[in-house]
Design a protein around this motif. Sequence first.
Motif, PDB file in Angstrom:
ATOM      1  N   GLU A  83       0.870  -1.130   0.102  1.00 25.27           N
ATOM      2  CA  GLU A  83      -0.119  -0.008   0.081  1.00 25.27           C
ATOM      3  C   GLU A  83       0.915   1.234   0.035  1.00 25.27           C
ATOM      4  N   ILE A  84       0.334   2.182  -0.924  1.00 24.58           N
ATOM      5  CA  ILE A  84       1.059   3.612  -0.826  1.00 24.58           C
ATOM      6  C   ILE A  84       0.261   4.635  -0.162  1.00 24.58           C
TER       7      ILE A  84
ATOM      8  N   ALA B 261      -0.055   8.524   0.885  1.00 19.36           N
ATOM      9  CA  ALA B 261       0.619  10.098   0.785  1.00 19.36           C
ATOM     10  C   ALA B 261       0.027  10.933   1.906  1.00 19.36           C
TER      11      ALA B 261
ATOM     12  N   LEU C  23       8.597   3.513  -7.974  1.00 15.40           N
ATOM     13  CA  LEU C  23       8.399   3.220  -6.654  1.00 15.40           C
ATOM     14  C   LEU C  23       7.146   2.466  -6.544  1.00 15.40           C
ATOM     15  N   ARG C  24       6.183   2.857  -7.191  1.00 10.72           N
ATOM     16  CA  ARG C  24       4.719   2.264  -7.211  1.00 10.72           C
ATOM     17  C   ARG C  24       4.938   0.641  -7.534  1.00 10.72           C
TER      18      ARG C  24
ATOM     19  N   ALA D 153       6.774  -1.219  -5.128  1.00 13.86           N
ATOM     20  CA  ALA D 153       5.609  -1.456  -3.883  1.00 13.86           C
ATOM     21  C   ALA D 153       4.700  -2.423  -4.157  1.00 13.86           C
ATOM     22  N   LYS D 154       4.111  -2.492  -5.232  1.00 11.12           N
ATOM     23  CA  LYS D 154       2.993  -3.436  -5.784  1.00 11.12           C
ATOM     24  C   LYS D 154       3.745  -4.889  -5.939  1.00 11.12           C
TER      25      LYS D 154
ATOM     26  N   VAL E 256       4.474   1.880   1.676  1.00 12.05           N
ATOM     27  CA  VAL E 256       5.179   3.022   1.396  1.00 12.05           C
ATOM     28  C   VAL E 256       4.348   4.247   1.977  1.00 12.05           C
TER      29      VAL E 256
ATOM     30  N   MET F 264       4.589   8.186   2.205  1.00  8.94           N
ATOM     31  CA  MET F 264       5.369   9.307   1.430  1.00  8.94           C
ATOM     32  C   MET F 264       4.664  10.556   1.824  1.00  8.94           C
TER      33      MET F 264
ATOM     34  N   ALA G 277      -1.409   8.033  -5.165  1.00  8.32           N
ATOM     35  CA  ALA G 277      -1.486   6.839  -4.136  1.00  8.32           C
ATOM     36  C   ALA G 277      -2.645   6.240  -3.906  1.00  8.32           C
ATOM     37  N   ASP G 278      -2.543   5.242  -2.883  1.00  5.04           N
ATOM     38  CA  ASP G 278      -3.891   4.406  -2.485  1.00  5.04           C
ATOM     39  C   ASP G 278      -4.698   5.274  -1.685  1.00  5.04           C
TER      40      ASP G 278
END
Length: 221
Positions: free
Chosen positions: A31-32, A34, A182-183, A186-187, A193, A195, A206-207
Amino acid sequence: MSCILKLSSIAKSFGEHVIIDNINLEIKNGEIIALIGKSGSGKTTVLQIAGLLDEPTSGSVLVNGTDCTKINNRQKTYLRRTFGFVYQFHHLLHEFSALENVMLPQMILDKNKGEAKKNAQSMLANFGLQDRELHMISELSGGERQRLAIARGLVNFPQLVLADEPTGNLDPENSLKVFSLLRNYAKTKNIAVLMVTHNHILAQKADTIFALEKGVLTKLQ
């Protein structure tokens, strides 16, 4: 997805001055998240507490279910080895080359020099730095240093990446390219992440987006 990091009722203050108050946040692998907000809103403080670099005044920080407010410094140091850090001002080691900067985090985790070099070369190539391997930090541009810092933060495929303005020194086109990398990491590698960014275009990718204002966290998306 499992919860990698959970901040529960986190507060930080200095005397009467409240930096952040009642912060609640969870991030799962892959998961990202922000975190946006004005300068001075407490974003960096949240990252430092999440990264076990600072102690909250109250509340708990759970990493894989372990309450890190109740463990000793040695145990915290061990957990930090499973994190990747990308700092706003790089904190690259100027006495080493670009390649060596990406090799060192691996060697700290006892990877042999040959394997560390191979992994570092692959990571640098992914970030368009294959021709800068042997350059010293002083010979790199601000944007190249930024990409190098992200490559270093990802090279061990950490369970959690804490990134403070990871594309802050990049132009809009390169910001999107680097964020896409970066994404993808992550996946595909199940890296969580967190951020901090002022770039609202990136934040929208972002998610989940949280905004921090006057020390109070609000979920936007």
